[in-house]
Write an enzyme that holds these catalytic residues in place. Structure first.
Site, PDB file in Angstrom:
ATOM      1  N   SER A 112       0.816  -1.219   0.000  1.00  0.00           N
ATOM      2  CA  SER A 112       0.000   0.000   0.000  1.00  0.00           C
ATOM      3  C   SER A 112       0.844   1.260   0.000  1.00  0.00           C
ATOM      4  O   SER A 112       0.490   2.246  -0.643  1.00  0.00           O
ATOM      5  CB  SER A 112      -0.941  -0.004   1.207  1.00  0.00           C
ATOM      6  OG  SER A 112      -1.758  -1.145   1.195  1.00  0.00           O
ATOM      7  N   HIS A 115       0.936   4.775   4.565  1.00  0.00           N
ATOM      8  CA  HIS A 115       0.168   5.357   3.462  1.00  0.00           C
ATOM      9  C   HIS A 115       0.525   6.832   3.273  1.00  0.00           C
ATOM     10  O   HIS A 115       0.762   7.288   2.145  1.00  0.00           O
ATOM     11  CB  HIS A 115      -1.331   5.228   3.740  1.00  0.00           C
ATOM     12  CG  HIS A 115      -1.836   3.834   3.629  1.00  0.00           C
ATOM     13  ND1 HIS A 115      -3.176   3.536   3.627  1.00  0.00           N
ATOM     14  CD2 HIS A 115      -1.196   2.643   3.526  1.00  0.00           C
ATOM     15  CE1 HIS A 115      -3.350   2.238   3.516  1.00  0.00           C
ATOM     16  NE2 HIS A 115      -2.152   1.663   3.461  1.00  0.00           N
TER      17      HIS A 115
END
EC number: 3.4.21.105
Length: 377
Positions: free
Chosen positions: A275, A333
């Site tokens: 991610s 992230h």
């Protein structure tokens, strides 16, 4: 000769001498006394009374011994941690020293290797062109086989864009690691090397390996779908070689940001998944093409601009990092997204466009090679 009062004076270690019921002390015979004194003599010189204290050991503990560990167990994206032991450092800041230098060194090596790779690709492109002409001529005079599987695979491969061909290898690597998670005997090894955690004994290699690691099938499928969707755009912007360098560097950098957040908050726990690197790809494309239209896969009717999508993602991950949401690694992230924005805005000019000195050195090595005989021309 007899000795009295060992238990009362507190001398000796290892054996407990209990007094008789009547309150007296046991007697030692003349044969027993020298032998016992010989064993205890050195100890009596060092410590006159009391028992010697055992050295204090730093006990390994599990991920935050309860709170954080239970929070991570609730997430289906994280492997079970019942038998996993972590070793948080008593000096948390020192934990970040090795990961910091690994991040800097790996990023430099990734972009240097990408520059050399691009040089070799450009050099071999002419030869590949002539080889392709020769292959086409041979195919025209060679009888074709009906239903040839290899030909069908080549046809499918040639129908892909440059970006899709580039990420195919990344997707295959993620699928392989996902299969390794299904092997019970590899569970401890996978947690040790394919999950990133600043409380683990292994700190550096998991920062890269965890980028290709997914425990949940849904997690891997979602990440690989986003990577496949943005592959053509990002490769058209950066090129194949530069994209691979950015992707690998983004995985390490996002994990380092996650390390910093975990050490600062004391919320230790394993993280894994692509991610962080994919957020770099998404942020780079949205920064370069902010007016592009995006849609959610399950709600294709609703569309929004890439710029607004990036702002919403950054806001959500910032809130998750501050509030301590545990389902995703919001720090990774956010680190990946900020790296993607920075690279498209400034990094491309600072790093990639200054690769010429390295390429010149490599060109000299490839052209001249080592001089034989030590003579000069």
């Amino acid at each position: 000769m007899a000795l009295r009062g060992w238990a009362q004076r507190g001398w000796g270690c290892g054996q407990a001498w209990a007094p008789p019921v009547g309150g007296g002390c046991p007697e030692l015979s003349a044969a027993q006394a020298p032998r016992l004194l010989g064993r205890r003599y050195n100890f009596l010189l060092q410590q006159k009374c009391g028992f010697r204290k055992a050295p204090r050991k730093v006990e390994p503990r599990r991920s935050d011994t309860g709170s954080s560990r239970e929070a991570y167990k609730r997430s289906a994206l994280i492997p079970p941690l019942e038998e996993t032991v972590f070793y948080p450092s008593p000096y948390p800041i020192r934990t970040l020293v090795k990961p910091f230098f690994f991040t800097v060194g790996f990023t430099g090596c990734a972009f240097g290797s990408a520059a050399i790779w691009q040089y070799e690709s450009l050099k071999s492109r002419v030869q590949s062109y002539f080889d392709g002409i020769k292959a086409d001529w041979l195919d025209s005079i060679r009888p074709q086989k009906e239903g040839d599987l290899r030909k069908e695979i080549n046809k499918w491969w040639n129908s892909l864009s440059d970006g899709q061909r580039t990420v195919t290898g990344i997707i295959a690597a993620n699928a392989l690691v996902f299969c390794l998670w299904r092997v019970p005997s590899l569970h401890r090894t996978m947690i040790r090397y394919f999950t990133s955690n600043p409380a683990s004994k292994v700190l550096c290699s998991p920062m890269l390996l965890s980028t290709f690691s997914h425990f949940s099938l849904f997690h891997m499928a979602a990440n690989m779908y986003v990577l496949w969707s943005f592959s053509s755009s990002i490769v058209n912007i950066l090129g194949q070689e530069q994209f691979v360098a950015v992707y690998l560097s983004a995985g390490v950098i996002s994990n380092f940001v996650s390390y910093v957040c975990k050490v600062a908050t004391g919320r230790y726990g394993p993280s894994l998944g692509a991610s962080g690197a994919i957020m770099t790809v998404l942020a780079a494309v949205c920064t370069k093409i902010p007016e592009g239209r995006l849609a959610i896969i399950f709600l294709p009717v609703f569309t929004f601009t890439a710029g607004n999508a990036l702002k919403a993602i950054i806001a959500m991950d910032t809130a998750g990092m501050i509030l301590g949401w545990k389902f995703f690694d919001h720090a990774a992230h956010l680190g990946g997204a900020l790296f993607g924005i920075w690279y498209i805005t400034y990094g491309h000019e600072l790093i990639w466009k200054n690769r010429e000195p390295l390429v010149k050195i490599w060109h000299e090595i490839r052209t001249n090679g080592p001089k034989k005989g030590g003579g000069s021309k």
